[in-house]
Structures are given as C-alpha cells and as structure tokens.
Write a protein that holds these residues in place. Structure first.
Motif, PDB file in Angstrom:
ATOM      1  N   THR A 150      12.113  13.025  45.721  1.00 16.88           N
ATOM      2  CA  THR A 150      10.883  12.301  45.379  1.00 16.88           C
ATOM      3  C   THR A 150      10.510  12.518  43.923  1.00 16.88           C
ATOM      4  O   THR A 150      10.199  11.565  43.192  1.00 16.88           O
ATOM      5  CB  THR A 150       9.734  12.754  46.286  1.00 16.88           C
ATOM      6  OG1 THR A 150      10.072  12.480  47.653  1.00 16.88           O
ATOM      7  CG2 THR A 150       8.443  12.032  45.934  1.00 16.88           C
ATOM      8  N   TRP A 151      10.521  13.798  43.482  1.00 15.34           N
ATOM      9  CA  TRP A 151      10.160  14.069  42.088  1.00 15.34           C
ATOM     10  C   TRP A 151      11.175  13.456  41.131  1.00 15.34           C
ATOM     11  O   TRP A 151      10.791  12.877  40.087  1.00 15.34           O
ATOM     12  CB  TRP A 151      10.060  15.573  41.847  1.00 15.34           C
ATOM     13  CG  TRP A 151       9.088  16.293  42.721  1.00 15.34           C
ATOM     14  CD1 TRP A 151       9.278  17.492  43.349  1.00 15.34           C
ATOM     15  CD2 TRP A 151       7.765  15.888  43.072  1.00 15.34           C
ATOM     16  NE1 TRP A 151       8.180  17.848  44.071  1.00 15.34           N
ATOM     17  CE2 TRP A 151       7.226  16.873  43.925  1.00 15.34           C
ATOM     18  CE3 TRP A 151       6.996  14.766  42.778  1.00 15.34           C
ATOM     19  CZ2 TRP A 151       5.958  16.791  44.458  1.00 15.34           C
ATOM     20  CZ3 TRP A 151       5.718  14.668  43.316  1.00 15.34           C
ATOM     21  CH2 TRP A 151       5.215  15.671  44.146  1.00 15.34           C
ATOM     22  N   ALA A 152      12.462  13.564  41.453  1.00 14.65           N
ATOM     23  CA  ALA A 152      13.492  12.972  40.583  1.00 14.65           C
ATOM     24  C   ALA A 152      13.323  11.454  40.522  1.00 14.65           C
ATOM     25  O   ALA A 152      13.430  10.849  39.442  1.00 14.65           O
ATOM     26  CB  ALA A 152      14.880  13.343  41.094  1.00 14.65           C
ATOM     27  N   GLY A 153      13.033  10.839  41.669  1.00 14.86           N
ATOM     28  CA  GLY A 153      12.825   9.389  41.693  1.00 14.86           C
ATOM     29  C   GLY A 153      11.602   8.976  40.892  1.00 14.86           C
ATOM     30  O   GLY A 153      11.615   7.957  40.187  1.00 14.86           O
ATOM     31  N   ALA A 154      10.520   9.759  40.988  1.00 12.13           N
ATOM     32  CA  ALA A 154       9.303   9.440  40.237  1.00 12.13           C
ATOM     33  C   ALA A 154       9.549   9.520  38.740  1.00 12.13           C
ATOM     34  O   ALA A 154       9.128   8.632  37.971  1.00 12.13           O
ATOM     35  CB  ALA A 154       8.188  10.400  40.641  1.00 12.13           C
ATOM     36  N   ILE A 155      10.259  10.566  38.297  1.00 14.15           N
ATOM     37  CA  ILE A 155      10.543  10.718  36.863  1.00 14.15           C
ATOM     38  C   ILE A 155      11.428   9.578  36.368  1.00 14.15           C
ATOM     39  O   ILE A 155      11.164   8.961  35.322  1.00 14.15           O
ATOM     40  CB  ILE A 155      11.210  12.079  36.598  1.00 14.15           C
ATOM     41  CG1 ILE A 155      10.205  13.218  36.837  1.00 14.15           C
ATOM     42  CG2 ILE A 155      11.750  12.151  35.177  1.00 14.15           C
ATOM     43  CD1 ILE A 155      10.813  14.596  36.746  1.00 14.15           C
ATOM     44  N   LEU A 156      12.487   9.257  37.126  1.00 13.58           N
ATOM     45  CA  LEU A 156      13.401   8.192  36.710  1.00 13.58           C
ATOM     46  C   LEU A 156      12.692   6.838  36.672  1.00 13.58           C
ATOM     47  O   LEU A 156      12.866   6.054  35.727  1.00 13.58           O
ATOM     48  CB  LEU A 156      14.594   8.139  37.663  1.00 13.58           C
ATOM     49  CG  LEU A 156      15.667   7.094  37.348  1.00 13.58           C
ATOM     50  CD1 LEU A 156      16.268   7.350  35.969  1.00 13.58           C
ATOM     51  CD2 LEU A 156      16.749   7.109  38.422  1.00 13.58           C
ATOM     52  N   THR A 157      11.866   6.563  37.684  1.00  7.36           N
ATOM     53  CA  THR A 157      11.139   5.290  37.733  1.00  7.36           C
ATOM     54  C   THR A 157      10.194   5.142  36.541  1.00  7.36           C
ATOM     55  O   THR A 157      10.152   4.102  35.883  1.00  7.36           O
ATOM     56  CB  THR A 157      10.356   5.179  39.046  1.00  7.36           C
ATOM     57  OG1 THR A 157      11.255   5.273  40.154  1.00  7.36           O
ATOM     58  CG2 THR A 157       9.595   3.867  39.114  1.00  7.36           C
ATOM     59  N   CYS A 158       9.433   6.196  36.272  1.00 10.96           N
ATOM     60  CA  CYS A 158       8.489   6.146  35.149  1.00 10.96           C
ATOM     61  C   CYS A 158       9.239   6.010  33.815  1.00 10.96           C
ATOM     62  O   CYS A 158       8.778   5.307  32.903  1.00 10.96           O
ATOM     63  CB  CYS A 158       7.606   7.383  35.144  1.00 10.96           C
ATOM     64  SG  CYS A 158       6.449   7.448  36.531  1.00 10.96           S
ATOM     65  N   PHE A 159      10.364   6.669  33.697  1.00  8.02           N
ATOM     66  CA  PHE A 159      11.169   6.566  32.478  1.00  8.02           C
ATOM     67  C   PHE A 159      11.611   5.124  32.240  1.00  8.02           C
ATOM     68  O   PHE A 159      11.459   4.577  31.134  1.00  8.02           O
ATOM     69  CB  PHE A 159      12.383   7.490  32.597  1.00  8.02           C
ATOM     70  CG  PHE A 159      13.308   7.467  31.424  1.00  8.02           C
ATOM     71  CD1 PHE A 159      13.031   8.230  30.298  1.00  8.02           C
ATOM     72  CD2 PHE A 159      14.447   6.678  31.432  1.00  8.02           C
ATOM     73  CE1 PHE A 159      13.888   8.211  29.200  1.00  8.02           C
ATOM     74  CE2 PHE A 159      15.298   6.646  30.345  1.00  8.02           C
ATOM     75  CZ  PHE A 159      15.019   7.417  29.220  1.00  8.02           C
TER      76      PHE A 159
END
Length: 349
Positions: free
Chosen positions: A101-110
């Motif tokens: 979830t955290w990795a997905g949130a960071i990648l999405t925001c990037f």
C-alpha cells in the motif's frame, strides 16, 4: 516417565496414535531403529521406551513430547500453537499489505505529480507523510532491533522532515522552530519516565527517578517556552510573566508527585494529603495568577449571593471545603486501617 499414568495408559496412547498415523508396529520400529518386539512391549504396557527415544517417538506419532509423556492430548497447548500460527499468518498478511500500500501510494503520487505539473512539488510532502504512517503501522512488524523505539525514532524523523518540507515550499517563518521544539518537548514529557527506568543510573539515583523526571520535564518546558518567545521576538514576555506562571503551575505538580512518592504514610493517608493539596491549590492558584498578571482579584465570597461578583470566589471556597472534608474522611480511614493492622499483628504474636 510420568508417575501419574500407568504403562497400560501409555501403551493405549501409543497404539491409538500409531494407528492414526497409519503405521504398523514394524514400520514404526524401523523409523525409530528399534525392534518390532520393543514397540509391541510399549503398546502392551510391559515397558517404556528409552528416554532418548521419547522425542523421536512423539514426532512419528504426531504429538508433542509432553503429550506422549502424560499419555493425553494437550488440547490447550495445541490451541495455543494454532493461535500462534494464525497470528504469524495474520502478521505476514498485514505486513505485506501495508508495504504494498505504501509503495503504491508513493509510486502513484510520483507519477501524478510529474504528469500534471511536470515537476516534483507536493510529492515531497507525500513522501515523509507516508514515511510517518509506515513508521507507526508497519515498521514495528519488521524484524528490527527494539521495534517500538525504532518506530518512535523513525516517526519523529519523518515528522520533522515533513514540517521542514512544508516550511521550505509553502510557509517560511518562525513556526518551524516552534513546531520542532514542541515535538521534542512532547517526546521528553511522555517518555522521560520510561527512559529513566531503562537506564542504569549510578549510585542511589535509581530510587529517585520521580525527581529526575520532574527536573528534566520542568527544564524542558522552560527551554521550550524560551525557544517560542525568542522565535517570536518577545523574549521579555518569557522573563515576565511566563516564567512566574510556569512556576505557579509546576509547584502543585511537584508537590503532588513528591507526596505520592516520598510521604511515609499508607495509601489512604497519601490520598488525604493529595486531596488537601488539591483544595489548597484551588483556593490560591487563581489569586497568584492574577497577582502575576497584575489583575485585580475578581469578586468576593458570599454564599448567599451567586452573581458575577461572587460566583468565582464561591466556587473556589466550596472546592477547598470539599477537599478538606474528603481529606478528613481519607485520613480517618487511614487511622482506622492502621489501628486494625496493629491489633491484627498483636493478635498474631
């Protein structure tokens, strides 16, 4: 072997679990490197296996060593092991879910920040914010040394970075110094007693952690307020009236803490002293604050009149009287309890 069971009980237990495991006596003997006759003697209740074979026999029968020795099912122990396996599975699921979830949130925001604004701007706020959430939820589940303290340190660092990024990008000013010092003061206030209990203090200081915690927290409060007023450019307010007001607020806390820690009285006696202190503070603190602020004492005592001029003084007086009454009750109860204990001790002798 356990003296509470007979050889026949043990033999029936081995027979039942051998059959449940699908072994013949010969097959079980071959797996244990003993003779078929030895297994037959165990099951007929003629002998026990050698102590060195107990764990191997338990493994082949699918039971624990304790179950084999007691010749009975340990349902509670098996339930505990099942719960432990379920917990480990749940823990792994939570860990991987949150990591993804955290990795997905960071990648999405990037990706979104780059695609919309063609640069990284608010992404730098999201990154430490996700790090803060990761530190509080996922980091304690990882195999790190002292996960609680590691999570606390990581969360504090991420919070400071988050404040710094906001300060750099959106709102420069003295608030950053105030906010960071406030975070550090909060950590000291909450965790100083815990840290002191974990430290190996020299000499007899270990018996006085209450005083040490009070000294550290009071000093931290004074320094924090100094930083606030220096950042605001109003150092004169820190000298007066802030320091006197801090002293007025700290003295009751010190008195109550030292009373609880050091007053050589039973629990009811200490309670009486603390309640009395509370009543005295309710009566005088308001007057002291008004004196420091240079304000006139508002109102006067008149229990027959409850208006703007009397209500505050009346309430203070009633709180003081109620505290004195409660202190008398607790003190009397302490005396009665002490007398009862002395009589009981005399009777025993």
């Amino acid at each position: 072997m356990n003296r509470d069971i007979t050889k026949q009980d043990f033999g029936r237990f081995v027979t039942e679990h051998r059959r449940a495991a699908g072994f013949t006596q010969r097959q079980l003997a071959e797996r244990l490197h003993v003779t078929e006759s030895a297994v037959s003697k165990w099951e007929r209740g003629l002998s026990y296996p050698d102590i060195t074979l107990v764990q191997a026999l338990a493994t082949e029968l699918g039971v624990s060593g304790q179950e084999l020795i007691s010749a009975s099912e340990d349902h509670e122990g098996r339930a505990d092991k099942r719960d432990a396996r379920n917990y480990r599975g749940w823990r792994r699921a939570i860990l991987w879910t949150t990591l993804l979830t955290w990795a997905g949130a960071i990648l999405t925001c990037f990706i979104v920040n780059l695609s919309v604004q063609h640069t990284l701007s608010w992404f730098w706020i999201v990154l430490p914010a996700v790090g803060l959430a990761f530190s509080l939820t996922t980091l304690p589940l990882l195999p790190v040394p002292r996960p609680g303290w590691s999570a606390l340190a990581s969360a504090t660092a991420c919070l400071v970075v988050l404040l710094l990024v906001v300060w750099l990008q959106f709102a420069a000013g003295p608030w950053l110094v105030i906010a960071v010092s406030g975070v550090l003061f909060g950590l000291l206030l909450v965790f100083t007693p815990i840290w002191l209990t974990l430290l190996e203090l020299p000499g007899g200081l270990g018996r006085h952690t209450t005083v040490l915690a009070l000294v550290i927290d009071t000093a931290a409060l004074v320094v924090f307020l100094l930083i606030v007023f220096v950042a605001l450019g109003r150092l004169e307010l820190w000298v007066w009236p802030v320091l006197p007001l801090v002293a007025i607020g700290a003295v009751p806390i010190w008195l109550v803490a030292l009373t609880i820690r050091y007053l050589p009285l039973p629990a009811l006696g200490v309670t009486a002293a603390v309640v009395l202190l509370f009543g005295i503070c309710a009566l005088v603190i308001g007057r002291l604050v008004n004196a420091v602020l240079g304000e006139r004492e508002a109102g006067y005592v008149d229990l027959m009149t409850w208006g703007d001029a009397t209500i505050e003084a009346n309430i203070r007086l009633l709180i003081f009287c109620a505290a004195c009454g409660a202190a008398l009750v607790f003190g009397a109860a302490a005396l009665v309890q002490s007398g009862a204990r002395r009589r009981s001790g005399a009777t025993v002798r």
